[in-house]
Design a protein around this motif. Structure first.
Motif, PDB file in Angstrom:
ATOM      1  N   LEU A   3       0.867  -1.162   0.000  1.00 34.98           N
ATOM      2  CA  LEU A   3       0.000   0.000   0.000  1.00 34.98           C
ATOM      3  C   LEU A   3       0.908   1.217   0.000  1.00 34.98           C
ATOM      4  O   LEU A   3       1.385   1.644   1.031  1.00 34.98           O
ATOM      5  CB  LEU A   3      -0.907  -0.008   1.232  1.00 34.98           C
ATOM      6  N   SER A   6      -1.369   5.143  -2.569  1.00 35.02           N
ATOM      7  CA  SER A   6      -2.643   5.128  -3.284  1.00 35.02           C
ATOM      8  C   SER A   6      -3.631   4.275  -2.506  1.00 35.02           C
ATOM      9  O   SER A   6      -3.290   3.654  -1.513  1.00 35.02           O
ATOM     10  CB  SER A   6      -2.468   4.579  -4.709  1.00 35.02           C
ATOM     11  N   ASP A   7      -4.855   4.253  -2.982  1.00 34.58           N
ATOM     12  CA  ASP A   7      -5.885   3.471  -2.301  1.00 34.58           C
ATOM     13  C   ASP A   7      -6.055   2.080  -2.893  1.00 34.58           C
ATOM     14  O   ASP A   7      -7.052   1.427  -2.651  1.00 34.58           O
ATOM     15  CB  ASP A   7      -7.218   4.218  -2.367  1.00 34.58           C
ATOM     16  N   THR A   8      -5.123   1.646  -3.710  1.00 35.26           N
ATOM     17  CA  THR A   8      -5.239   0.336  -4.339  1.00 35.26           C
ATOM     18  C   THR A   8      -4.206  -0.625  -3.771  1.00 35.26           C
ATOM     19  O   THR A   8      -3.138  -0.219  -3.310  1.00 35.26           O
ATOM     20  CB  THR A   8      -5.044   0.428  -5.864  1.00 35.26           C
ATOM     21  N   VAL A   9      -4.563  -1.886  -3.816  1.00 43.45           N
ATOM     22  CA  VAL A   9      -3.681  -2.948  -3.342  1.00 43.45           C
ATOM     23  C   VAL A   9      -3.623  -4.013  -4.423  1.00 43.45           C
ATOM     24  O   VAL A   9      -4.653  -4.420  -4.952  1.00 43.45           O
ATOM     25  CB  VAL A   9      -4.221  -3.571  -2.030  1.00 43.45           C
ATOM     26  N   GLU A  10      -2.434  -4.441  -4.769  1.00 46.97           N
ATOM     27  CA  GLU A  10      -2.297  -5.540  -5.731  1.00 46.97           C
ATOM     28  C   GLU A  10      -2.384  -6.860  -4.984  1.00 46.97           C
ATOM     29  O   GLU A  10      -1.765  -7.040  -3.932  1.00 46.97           O
ATOM     30  CB  GLU A  10      -0.958  -5.446  -6.462  1.00 46.97           C
ATOM     31  N   ARG A  36     -12.417  -7.916   5.337  1.00 52.89           N
ATOM     32  CA  ARG A  36     -13.110  -7.850   4.042  1.00 52.89           C
ATOM     33  C   ARG A  36     -13.157  -9.239   3.412  1.00 52.89           C
ATOM     34  O   ARG A  36     -12.204  -9.998   3.502  1.00 52.89           O
ATOM     35  CB  ARG A  36     -12.408  -6.893   3.088  1.00 52.89           C
ATOM     36  N   TYR A  38     -13.963 -10.989  -0.297  1.00 53.19           N
ATOM     37  CA  TYR A  38     -14.168 -10.809  -1.735  1.00 53.19           C
ATOM     38  C   TYR A  38     -14.573 -12.145  -2.322  1.00 53.19           C
ATOM     39  O   TYR A  38     -13.970 -13.174  -2.033  1.00 53.19           O
ATOM     40  CB  TYR A  38     -12.890 -10.311  -2.411  1.00 53.19           C
TER      41      TYR A  38
END
Length: 114
Positions: A3, A6-10, A36, A38
């Motif tokens: 992290l 940015s607000d993205t996670v790979e 979370r 998914y």
């Protein structure tokens, strides 16, 4: 997990199915502050070679070829057909139930010699 600013996670995932079908998966991510879940669904089709149809008919006579559509997934399919080219006709929608094979009747109605 990374992290960085940015607000993205790979989240790299490798999926190696042995058979065609529909695969469902849940990914649970937990931290001290958050949980979370998914849900992922992957649909795998059998390898298919390109197909080619050749219609041979006397001038002005109609010919119909039934094209089999096999549904080996775990959900019913609803297809919308878009036919391109002159003189070809078929139903605009076809439904194929799970585990079944339904014929798609493709019709060629020539209006001239070609």
């Amino acid at each position: 997990f990374f992290l960085g600013g940015s607000d993205t996670v790979e989240l790299p995932i490798k999926f190696t199915p042995k058979h065609a079908g529909c695969y469902h998966c849940q990914i649970l991510l937990k931290s001290s502050w958050d949980i979370r879940v998914y849900e992922i669904e992957c649909v795998v089709n059998r390898e298919q070679a390109d197909a080619q149809l050749e219609f041979v008919t006397p001038a002005y006579q109609t010919v119909t070829q039934e094209i089999p559509i096999s549904n080996m997934s775990s959900q019913d399919w609803k297809f919308e057909a878009v036919l391109e080219g002159q003189c070809f006709y078929g139903p605009p929608v076809i439904n194929v139930r799970v585990g079944e094979t339904a014929p798609y009747p493709l019709t060629f109605k020539p209006v001239a010699e070609c």
